[in-house]
Design a protein around this motif. Sequence first.
Motif, PDB file in Angstrom:
ATOM      1  N   VAL A 124       0.871  -1.263  -0.150  1.00 34.10           N
ATOM      2  CA  VAL A 124       0.032  -0.152  -0.118  1.00 34.10           C
ATOM      3  C   VAL A 124       0.944   1.273   0.071  1.00 34.10           C
ATOM      4  CG1 VAL A 124      -1.986  -0.908   1.034  1.00 34.10           C
ATOM      5  CG2 VAL A 124      -0.311  -0.297   2.545  1.00 34.10           C
ATOM      6  N   SER A 125       1.863   1.407  -0.933  1.00 34.76           N
ATOM      7  CA  SER A 125       2.917   2.282  -0.871  1.00 34.76           C
ATOM      8  C   SER A 125       2.493   3.497  -1.607  1.00 34.76           C
ATOM      9  CB  SER A 125       4.139   1.580  -1.412  1.00 34.76           C
ATOM     10  OG  SER A 125       4.607   0.401  -0.756  1.00 34.76           O
ATOM     11  N   GLY A 151      -2.106  -2.507  -3.634  1.00 37.14           N
ATOM     12  CA  GLY A 151      -2.778  -3.890  -3.888  1.00 37.14           C
ATOM     13  C   GLY A 151      -2.561  -4.324  -5.294  1.00 37.14           C
ATOM     14  N   PRO A 152      -3.464  -4.622  -6.195  1.00 41.91           N
ATOM     15  CA  PRO A 152      -3.068  -5.407  -7.437  1.00 41.91           C
ATOM     16  C   PRO A 152      -2.471  -4.593  -8.586  1.00 41.91           C
ATOM     17  CG  PRO A 152      -5.282  -5.002  -7.382  1.00 41.91           C
ATOM     18  CD  PRO A 152      -4.874  -4.529  -6.063  1.00 41.91           C
ATOM     19  N   GLY A 153      -1.894  -3.398  -8.338  1.00 45.14           N
ATOM     20  CA  GLY A 153      -1.428  -2.607  -9.416  1.00 45.14           C
ATOM     21  C   GLY A 153      -0.671  -1.379  -8.920  1.00 45.14           C
ATOM     22  N   GLU A 154      -0.734  -0.493  -9.952  1.00 45.85           N
ATOM     23  CA  GLU A 154      -0.007   0.667  -9.453  1.00 45.85           C
ATOM     24  C   GLU A 154      -1.024   1.832  -9.372  1.00 45.85           C
ATOM     25  OE1 GLU A 154       3.257   1.595  -9.284  1.00 45.85           O
ATOM     26  OE2 GLU A 154       3.882  -0.652  -9.700  1.00 45.85           O
ATOM     27  N   LEU A 155      -0.860   2.721  -8.331  1.00 42.97           N
ATOM     28  CA  LEU A 155      -1.701   3.899  -8.051  1.00 42.97           C
ATOM     29  C   LEU A 155      -1.166   5.035  -8.236  1.00 42.97           C
ATOM     30  CD1 LEU A 155      -4.580   4.649  -6.925  1.00 42.97           C
ATOM     31  CD2 LEU A 155      -3.348   4.397  -4.565  1.00 42.97           C
ATOM     32  N   ASP A 156      -1.836   6.131  -8.998  1.00 38.57           N
ATOM     33  CA  ASP A 156      -1.443   7.452  -8.986  1.00 38.57           C
ATOM     34  C   ASP A 156      -2.547   8.252  -8.203  1.00 38.57           C
ATOM     35  OD1 ASP A 156       0.655   6.786 -10.592  1.00 38.57           O
ATOM     36  OD2 ASP A 156      -0.183   7.451 -12.237  1.00 38.57           O
ATOM     37  N   SER A 157      -1.850   9.182  -7.296  1.00 41.65           N
ATOM     38  CA  SER A 157      -2.761  10.083  -6.317  1.00 41.65           C
ATOM     39  C   SER A 157      -2.500  11.429  -6.736  1.00 41.65           C
ATOM     40  CB  SER A 157      -2.631   9.634  -5.040  1.00 41.65           C
ATOM     41  OG  SER A 157      -2.922   8.355  -4.795  1.00 41.65           O
ATOM     42  N   TRP A 158      -3.406  12.285  -6.820  1.00 38.19           N
ATOM     43  CA  TRP A 158      -3.323  13.775  -6.907  1.00 38.19           C
ATOM     44  C   TRP A 158      -4.118  14.255  -5.830  1.00 38.19           C
ATOM     45  CZ3 TRP A 158      -0.013  16.595  -9.853  1.00 38.19           C
ATOM     46  CH2 TRP A 158       0.674  16.017 -10.799  1.00 38.19           C
ATOM     47  N   PHE A 159      -3.390  15.410  -4.962  1.00 36.30           N
ATOM     48  CA  PHE A 159      -3.995  16.208  -3.987  1.00 36.30           C
ATOM     49  C   PHE A 159      -3.905  17.535  -4.348  1.00 36.30           C
ATOM     50  CE2 PHE A 159      -3.018  12.269  -2.322  1.00 36.30           C
ATOM     51  CZ  PHE A 159      -4.001  11.530  -1.811  1.00 36.30           C
ATOM     52  N   ARG A 160      -4.973  18.292  -4.401  1.00 34.89           N
ATOM     53  CA  ARG A 160      -4.942  19.987  -5.041  1.00 34.89           C
ATOM     54  C   ARG A 160      -5.838  20.560  -3.940  1.00 34.89           C
ATOM     55  NH1 ARG A 160      -6.179  16.613  -8.777  1.00 34.89           N
ATOM     56  NH2 ARG A 160      -5.099  16.163 -10.517  1.00 34.89           N
ATOM     57  N   ALA A 176      -9.461  19.394  -5.146  1.00 34.92           N
ATOM     58  CA  ALA A 176      -9.772  18.645  -5.922  1.00 34.92           C
ATOM     59  C   ALA A 176      -8.861  17.239  -5.762  1.00 34.92           C
ATOM     60  CB  ALA A 176      -9.792  19.185  -7.436  1.00 34.92           C
ATOM     61  N   ASP A 177      -9.253  16.095  -5.705  1.00 33.34           N
ATOM     62  CA  ASP A 177      -8.407  14.986  -5.399  1.00 33.34           C
ATOM     63  C   ASP A 177      -8.813  14.002  -6.445  1.00 33.34           C
ATOM     64  OD1 ASP A 177      -7.368  16.774  -3.441  1.00 33.34           O
ATOM     65  OD2 ASP A 177      -8.500  15.657  -1.761  1.00 33.34           O
ATOM     66  N   ASP A 178      -7.970  13.073  -6.656  1.00 35.79           N
ATOM     67  CA  ASP A 178      -8.230  11.918  -7.640  1.00 35.79           C
ATOM     68  C   ASP A 178      -7.166  10.864  -7.600  1.00 35.79           C
ATOM     69  OD1 ASP A 178      -6.598  11.718 -10.410  1.00 35.79           O
ATOM     70  OD2 ASP A 178      -6.582  13.804  -9.687  1.00 35.79           O
ATOM     71  N   THR A 179      -7.592   9.664  -7.681  1.00 40.05           N
ATOM     72  CA  THR A 179      -6.895   8.390  -7.789  1.00 40.05           C
ATOM     73  C   THR A 179      -7.103   7.680  -8.774  1.00 40.05           C
ATOM     74  OG1 THR A 179      -8.509   7.043  -6.647  1.00 40.05           O
ATOM     75  CG2 THR A 179      -6.846   8.216  -5.192  1.00 40.05           C
ATOM     76  N   ASP A 180      -5.909   6.846  -9.497  1.00 39.76           N
ATOM     77  CA  ASP A 180      -6.130   6.185 -10.914  1.00 39.76           C
ATOM     78  C   ASP A 180      -5.145   5.021 -10.595  1.00 39.76           C
ATOM     79  OD1 ASP A 180      -6.506   5.636 -13.309  1.00 39.76           O
ATOM     80  OD2 ASP A 180      -5.705   7.634 -14.016  1.00 39.76           O
ATOM     81  N   GLN A 181      -5.867   3.907 -10.481  1.00 31.90           N
ATOM     82  CA  GLN A 181      -5.181   2.760 -10.392  1.00 31.90           C
ATOM     83  C   GLN A 181      -5.286   1.785 -11.519  1.00 31.90           C
ATOM     84  OE1 GLN A 181      -6.913  -0.060  -7.382  1.00 31.90           O
ATOM     85  NE2 GLN A 181      -5.243  -0.741  -6.878  1.00 31.90           N
ATOM     86  N   PHE A 182      -4.235   1.371 -12.017  1.00 35.33           N
ATOM     87  CA  PHE A 182      -3.824   0.502 -13.181  1.00 35.33           C
ATOM     88  C   PHE A 182      -3.398  -1.043 -12.770  1.00 35.33           C
ATOM     89  CE2 PHE A 182      -2.740   4.918 -13.982  1.00 35.33           C
ATOM     90  CZ  PHE A 182      -3.228   5.128 -15.143  1.00 35.33           C
ATOM     91  N   ALA A 183      -4.480  -1.698 -12.703  1.00 37.10           N
ATOM     92  CA  ALA A 183      -4.217  -2.967 -12.137  1.00 37.10           C
ATOM     93  C   ALA A 183      -3.413  -4.033 -13.287  1.00 37.10           C
ATOM     94  CB  ALA A 183      -5.614  -3.753 -11.989  1.00 37.10           C
ATOM     95  N   ILE A 216     -16.915  10.855  -6.835  1.00 37.02           N
ATOM     96  CA  ILE A 216     -17.391   9.857  -7.845  1.00 37.02           C
ATOM     97  C   ILE A 216     -16.265   8.878  -8.367  1.00 37.02           C
ATOM     98  CG2 ILE A 216     -18.245  10.034 -10.347  1.00 37.02           C
ATOM     99  CD1 ILE A 216     -18.626  13.085 -10.110  1.00 37.02           C
ATOM    100  N   GLY A 217     -16.846   7.803  -8.495  1.00 36.84           N
ATOM    101  CA  GLY A 217     -15.803   6.510  -8.983  1.00 36.84           C
ATOM    102  C   GLY A 217     -15.783   5.609  -7.968  1.00 36.84           C
ATOM    103  N   THR A 218     -14.910   4.873  -8.429  1.00 41.76           N
ATOM    104  CA  THR A 218     -14.351   3.340  -7.487  1.00 41.76           C
ATOM    105  C   THR A 218     -12.972   3.785  -6.764  1.00 41.76           C
ATOM    106  OG1 THR A 218     -15.443   2.174  -9.116  1.00 41.76           O
ATOM    107  CG2 THR A 218     -14.189   0.815  -7.615  1.00 41.76           C
ATOM    108  N   PRO A 219     -12.999   3.574  -5.690  1.00 40.88           N
ATOM    109  CA  PRO A 219     -11.675   3.722  -4.770  1.00 40.88           C
ATOM    110  C   PRO A 219     -10.694   2.447  -5.281  1.00 40.88           C
ATOM    111  CG  PRO A 219     -13.368   2.620  -3.358  1.00 40.88           C
ATOM    112  CD  PRO A 219     -14.184   2.907  -4.715  1.00 40.88           C
ATOM    113  N   PRO A 220      -9.454   2.678  -5.007  1.00 38.09           N
ATOM    114  CA  PRO A 220      -8.290   1.843  -5.212  1.00 38.09           C
ATOM    115  C   PRO A 220      -8.949   0.473  -4.697  1.00 38.09           C
ATOM    116  CG  PRO A 220      -7.522   3.851  -4.653  1.00 38.09           C
ATOM    117  CD  PRO A 220      -8.870   4.012  -4.223  1.00 38.09           C
TER     118      PRO A 220
END
Length: 278
Positions: A124-125, A151-160, A176-183, A216-220
């Motif tokens: 969970v790095s 978890g099962p992939g790479e995670l990009d996180s932005w915090f603004r 405005a924050d977002d997470t983008d996980q590539f499994a 909005i959306g699905t958490p990592p």
Amino acid sequence: TRVFDGGEAQRYEAGAGWYDAQGANVTADIRKIGLYFDPVDGFVQHPDLAGYDVDFFQPFKFATTDRFTEFDLNGVLNRYHDHTGELDQTNEFVNASLTTRTLFNLQMSTGSAYVLLPPVFTPVSQQGAQIGYNLNGLLPSFVRFNRGRFGPGELDSWFRSATVRTGTRGALTLEADDTDQFADAGSRVTQWLERVDYTYQSGADQSYAFGVRRIIGTPPLLPGQPDVPANAWNLSAAYHRKVPGGELYVVYGDAAAFQTSPSFIVKYIKYFGADKGT
């Protein structure tokens, strides 16, 4: 309640620390939290662990007229096992922070973290960089980007987040924050959090705050954890007044996740002796 083994329903903790006049410190703790030290009417972030934690903080302060006024280093190292002896949680990271005379701040972090989500010891790095302005003032702003194995992939996180003055007594915060996980399996999940807060200091002893947030959306994704998409929003409001000998708070809003019910809270704090701030 729900304690099936009384020998696993205690918490023990001991620690020691060293501090100097400049703010540098090193602290070390050992702790044991039983499997059933998880009361229904309380909140324990992670029961069933035993191990140690070491933290350090080292500031380097320079003259206020220098181009750079402060450079800080801090870090964490911990290791915990569960009641079976399996490695349960690890965390190691180092963070560096540089502040300029003009109140800009640059931070960078590196490290790793793992947690046992049976039967998988899961990464969970998150590590990355942040640039901010006036972080210790009344109107802070920053942008941070993190990336890591999650978890099962790479995670990009932005915090603004940015806070600006509105009039002589108000402040507006936009986030405005977002997470983008590539499994590894090829799927991709994203989530957005948007928040607007407004605070107004109507006098020396009284303030109001209002907020609205939308997610909005699905958490990592994490192994064994439910995949729960979200598409919801909520409101919050607060009133604070300092009165002779105490303080009054009136708050309405959602305390945590969207599946919890909004709460209305009235709290009064009574001071015996001197008032707060005297």
